[in-house]
Each structure stands twice: as structure tokens, then as C-alpha cells.
Design a protein around this motif. Structure first.
Motif, PDB file in Angstrom:
ATOM      1  N   ASN A 205       0.852  -1.188   0.000  1.00 52.23           N
ATOM      2  CA  ASN A 205       0.000   0.000   0.000  1.00 52.23           C
ATOM      3  C   ASN A 205       0.884   1.232   0.000  1.00 52.23           C
ATOM      4  O   ASN A 205       2.110   1.133   0.208  1.00 52.23           O
ATOM      5  CB  ASN A 205      -0.925   0.016   1.228  1.00 52.23           C
ATOM      6  N   SER A 207       0.905   5.332   1.565  1.00 47.17           N
ATOM      7  CA  SER A 207       0.367   6.503   2.267  1.00 47.17           C
ATOM      8  C   SER A 207       1.566   7.357   2.672  1.00 47.17           C
ATOM      9  O   SER A 207       2.677   6.849   2.790  1.00 47.17           O
ATOM     10  CB  SER A 207      -0.447   6.087   3.499  1.00 47.17           C
ATOM     11  N   ASN A 240      -1.229  -4.142  -4.753  1.00 52.16           N
ATOM     12  CA  ASN A 240      -2.542  -3.931  -4.142  1.00 52.16           C
ATOM     13  C   ASN A 240      -3.499  -3.328  -5.174  1.00 52.16           C
ATOM     14  O   ASN A 240      -3.379  -2.168  -5.548  1.00 52.16           O
ATOM     15  CB  ASN A 240      -2.386  -3.002  -2.938  1.00 52.16           C
ATOM     16  N   ASP A 243      -5.529  -0.078  -4.019  1.00 54.52           N
ATOM     17  CA  ASP A 243      -4.853   1.183  -3.731  1.00 54.52           C
ATOM     18  C   ASP A 243      -4.738   1.977  -5.035  1.00 54.52           C
ATOM     19  O   ASP A 243      -3.950   1.631  -5.917  1.00 54.52           O
ATOM     20  CB  ASP A 243      -3.468   0.920  -3.138  1.00 54.52           C
ATOM     21  N   HIS A 303      -7.646  -5.107   7.158  1.00 53.46           N
ATOM     22  CA  HIS A 303      -6.264  -4.842   6.736  1.00 53.46           C
ATOM     23  C   HIS A 303      -5.392  -6.079   6.918  1.00 53.46           C
ATOM     24  O   HIS A 303      -4.490  -6.341   6.114  1.00 53.46           O
ATOM     25  CB  HIS A 303      -5.688  -3.655   7.500  1.00 53.46           C
ATOM     26  N   ASP A 360      -1.951   6.490   8.665  1.00 54.85           N
ATOM     27  CA  ASP A 360      -2.648   5.408   7.982  1.00 54.85           C
ATOM     28  C   ASP A 360      -2.656   4.139   8.820  1.00 54.85           C
ATOM     29  O   ASP A 360      -3.661   3.418   8.870  1.00 54.85           O
ATOM     30  CB  ASP A 360      -1.983   5.141   6.625  1.00 54.85           C
TER      31      ASP A 360
END
Length: 479
Positions: A205, A207, A240, A243, A303, A360
Motif C-alpha cells: 500500500n 500513504s 494492491n 490502492d 487490513h 494510515d
């Protein structure tokens, strides 16, 4: 024995042979930093025939274990500061991940156009085994550890390390061609690679994180995608599908030549793994099925199911069968310091999420817990935007505790959302949370910040939190 399926090219597995030690033997090498990875790199390079010198700014009395290991291998070093002469006659430099770009010796290396490599890179030169590497803003440790559990229970030889546990350089040259190196990899390590090539690499991911180091979000993303840049068509990149930034960046700025496998919580993907109700389903583009036992995962939250999907995709891409994957997938109980249940004291549950060092990661913890929360936030700010936490905190929390150097910024960005207290010292923040919490509540340490203002690392912070909980439980038992 290497288990081969339709997804695995046998010729590829035979490609992993040690790079010639000529790149190291009799070369003059400067290692900057005497942290775990720096010491491991110095010893590995020395054993490969390099002439190594290590330079560290910390005083020697704070480095007794490290210096003892260097002396044991006859490695020269300096402590208490860098001297410019340390770089004279050097062929290349190796740096520990935590050494800043402003470091004197790294600046001198740039001026002289000297190659600078990460410990991850030089360790890969001497590793004769395929590498399975995991990166991402959040979930790296859980996914890497889960993958290690899968290989352990499948009785497939593998060594787990990298950014967790052991530095790669501690075991790289002791691997065999039948083993796997399962590594957690950070942007700090990927900054300084040249040939590092994972047979299977996963980007979990994206962030904003470490912007105090990397400057811009775009640069941070670019470094994450370096994981794939040396992959060939015989390798696999696991990404991912949920995402948008991962999908967009891979479409517009693809890195490497690997085939793409995807993982998703939203539905089927052409090749990869997805959440299908309570189970994980998979496809390699030709065949498909479900992963047995995947409805019995222990770590909570969507998650974590995504972390499991990524780990399963990596194992499948490397040739393991669904039935081989099941035992280690279902046995895994989570990792220390990540939504870790510590204890219940007088009806209040204490959760250690010290590894949540960005907003996140905190969001993931808030979503995974379904009881009123008293949340301890703070530490060393990494140039994060804490306001993104406001909606979930307002929905899930009763009160907030701000601590550490980031407390003033947290107060400005989140203080209007809920009742809060501030505490300079971590122990005082814990006491404030205990005072506020009521039976049925959860006291959650999920800092959204680095730990280096008061602790050695997030593990140290988590251990202190757990010791405070243990002391609280003992006092309540005694009374």
C-alpha cells in the motif's frame, strides 16, 4: 527440494548464484553507521575479503556490543564522530538505513562521485538464494512474518529478516540455493540499491510516510517502486489492486519487467488473491481455487486479511500449493507491537500498537477495534497530516492523550475533536489514559509518530507500554 508448479520457472531458480567476490575482495570499503545493519555489513564484507573501516558518531561507551563484534573480526573503526580522512582511498561506501543524507561522509562521497550502497544491496551480492521481499507504508512486518510462518509450517527452508529481526547481511552468505530469503524492505534501504532483485516482490500500500527524509510524496512512491526495477520476466510483482496510487503509478510508471499479480478485498483479479466472503480465493490466470483454512485467520481486521492475501499471493507465485500454505496461514497469531492485546485490568483492555508510526497505520487499528477507545498519540512527527484521523477518532474514541515532541501539533490538528490531555513524558501519558478509561474501554497506544524523541525505536516504546500495563495489573492484584 524445490517444489515446482506451473508458476515457477526452474531455470530462474538456478539463476541465484553468488556475485563474484571480486567486487569486494581487496577493495577498501567504508561503512557509515554502527547500527545492527552496519555492523552486519562490515562483518559480511570483511569475510568476503574486503578491507573495511567503520565510522560512527555515537561514543564508544554506547556501542560496546557493536565494537566488540567488530574487534572480534579485526575490523577497524572510529567512534565519537566522523573524520574526513575516513573516506580517503575508499572504493565504495555502505550506509546504515538510519544515516541521514546530510551526514558528513555521505556528503563527501557525493562530492567524489563514490558509489554508496545500502546493506540490503551488498548483502544481495552474496546471497545464492531467491529473495521474497515485502515493502509498503503499512503491514510490512505482519506480511513478512506471515509469509515466514507459511514457509516454516510448509517445511520449506527460509530465513526471515531485513528490516525486522536480523539484518540481511547477518545470513545472506549462509543461504543455500534451496532456501528463500524473506525480507521486509524499507525506502531507506531501497534508496541505495543497484542490482537488488527479488524473485517475488510485494508492494502492500501507499500513504505519506517518512516525508521528513524523502521530501515529497512522489519521491517516497518512486523509492517504493524501486523494489521491482531489476526484476525480469521470470519474476513476480505482487501489488494492491485496491490502492489507487499503486494502480496508477504502476500503469503510468511501471518498474521492471516482472509479471503482475494482484491482491484485493473487492473481488476477483485475473492473477492473484482476493477476499471472497470469509475465504481467500486465488487465480494464476488459468487455474483458480480457494485457500483452505483462510476463513480461520487470527489477526483481526480487513487490513490483516489483505496482509494475508499478499502473503498467500507471494507464496503461490513462488510455487507453494494452497494445501502447503494452509498450516502456516492459520497458525499465525500476529506480531508484537501491532494491535497486540496486552492485558485486561479492571475491565479495561490495553492494546499495544506501537508500530503504528503514521496516520494510515492508526486508521487500520481504529477500524479493527469495536469498543470505546482512549488513544495515546505522539512521539516524533514525520511531517504527517494528523487531521486525516479526525473522522475515525470522533467516531471510535472517547478521549485522546498527546505526548512527545509532536504533542503541540497534535493538539492543534486534533484537539477540537474530542476531550484530550497532554503529557510530556510517556509514563505520564499512560497514567492519564488509565485515569480516564472506564470498564469496557480500550486504552490504545497507536502513536502515528516515530519513537526517537523518547525511545530507541518503536519496539522499545511498545515494551515500555507493556511494562507499565504489567505494573498496573500487579498493583491491582495486590490491592
Amino acid at each position: 527440494m524445490i517444489f515446482v508448479t506451473a508458476q515457477t520457472d526452474v531455470s530462474t531458480l538456478n539463476d541465484w548464484l553468488p556475485v563474484s567476490k571480486d567486487r569486494i575482495k581487496d577493495r577498501s570499503i567504508l561503512v557509515v553507521g554502527m547500527a545492527r545493519s552496519g555492523v552486519a555489513a562490515a562483518r559480511l564484507l570483511t569475510h568476503a575479503g574486503g578491507r573495511v573501516f567503520v565510522s560512527e558518531v555515537k561514543p564508544e561507551d554506547a556501542l560496546r556490543e557493536a565494537t566488540a563484534r567488530l574487534r572480534g573480526d579485526g575490523i577497524r573503526y572510529e567512534t565519537g564522530g566522523h573524520t574526513p580522512g575516513a573516506i580517503e582511498g575508499v572504493d565504495f561506501v555502505v550506509t546504515s538505513p538510519g544515516v541521514p543524507e546530510s551526514n558528513l561522509l555521505l556528503s563527501l562521497a557525493r562530492e567524489r562521485s563514490l558509489p554508496v550502497f545500502s546493506e540490503l544491496e551488498v548483502a544481495s551480492w552474496l546471497a545464492p538464494a531467491p529473495i521474497l521481499a515485502v515493502t509498503g507504508s503499512n503491514g510490512k512486518t505482519t506480511t513478512t512474518s506471515w509469509l515466514g510462518s507459511i514457509y516454516e509450517h510448509a517445511r520449506r527452508p527460509a530465513q526471515v529478516g531485513g528490516n525486522i529481526g536480523r539484518a540481511f547481511a547477518e545470513f545472506a552468505d549462509r543461504l543455500t540455493g534451496e532456501e528463500r530469503a524473506i525480507l521486509e524492505v524499507s525506502t531507506f534501504q531501497l534508496e541505495r540499491i543497484e542490482e537488488f532483485r527479488p524473485h517475488v516482490g510485494a508492494l502492500l500500500n501507499l500513504s505519506p510516510d517518512h516525508l521528513d527524509r524523502h521530501g515529497t510524496y512522489e519521491e517516497y512512491i518512486r523509492l517504493k517502486f524501486r523494489l521491482f526495477e531489476n526484476q525480469t520476466v521470470a519474476d513476480t510483482a505482487v501489488l494492491n489492486a485496491d490502492d489507487p496510487l499503486v494502480v496508477k503509478w504502476d500503469r503510468e510508471k511501471p518498474s521492471g519487467k516482472a509479471r503482475r499479480w494482484w491482491f484485493s478485498a473487492r473481488g476477483p483479479v485475473r492473477a492473484g488473491v482476493w477476499l471472497d466472503g470469509a475465504v481467500l480465493s486465488w487465480s494464476d490466470g488459468k487455474r483458480s481455487g480457494t485457500i483452505p483454512g483462510s476463513d480461520r485467520l487470527i489477526p483481526p481486521g480487513t487490513h490483516n486479511r489483505m496482509n494475508a492475501a499478499a502473503a498467500v499471493a507471494m507464496a503461490l507465485a513462488d510455487g507453494l500449493s494452497p494445501h502447503e500454505i494452509e498450516p502456516g496461514l492459520t497458525a499465525f497469531r500476529g506480531v508484537e507491537h501491532r494491535i497486540e492485546h496486552v492485558a485486561e485490568v479492571r475491565g479495561v483492555t490495553y492494546i499495544n500498537d506501537s508500530k503504528a508510526t503514521n496516520p494510515d497505520a492508526v486508521e487500520k487499528a481504529l477500524q479493527a477495534l469495536d469498543r470505546p477507545l482512549v488513544v495515546i498519540l505522539g512521539g516524533l512527527d514525520k511531517n504527517s497530516d494528523f487531521t486525516v484521523l479526525a473522522p475515525l477518532l470522533k467516531e471510535r474514541a472517547r478521549a485522546l492523550i498527546f505526548t512527545g515532541k509532536a504533542a503541540p501539533k497534535l493538539e492543534v490538528e486534533l484537539g477540537s475533536q474530542l476531550p484530550y490531555r497532554t503529557a510530556d513524558k510517556f509514563a505520564d501519558a499512560f497514567d492519564a489514559a488509565v485515569e480516564i478509561a472506564e470498564p469496557g474501554d480500550i486504552v490504545l497506544l497507536s502513536p502515528a509518530c516515530a519513537s526517537f524523541d523518547q525511545f530507541d525505536n518503536y519496539e522499545h516504546r511498545g515494551r515500555v507500554f507493556k511494562s507499565l500495563v504489567a505494573a498496573l495489573a500487579e498493583r491491582n492484584t495486590a490491592s
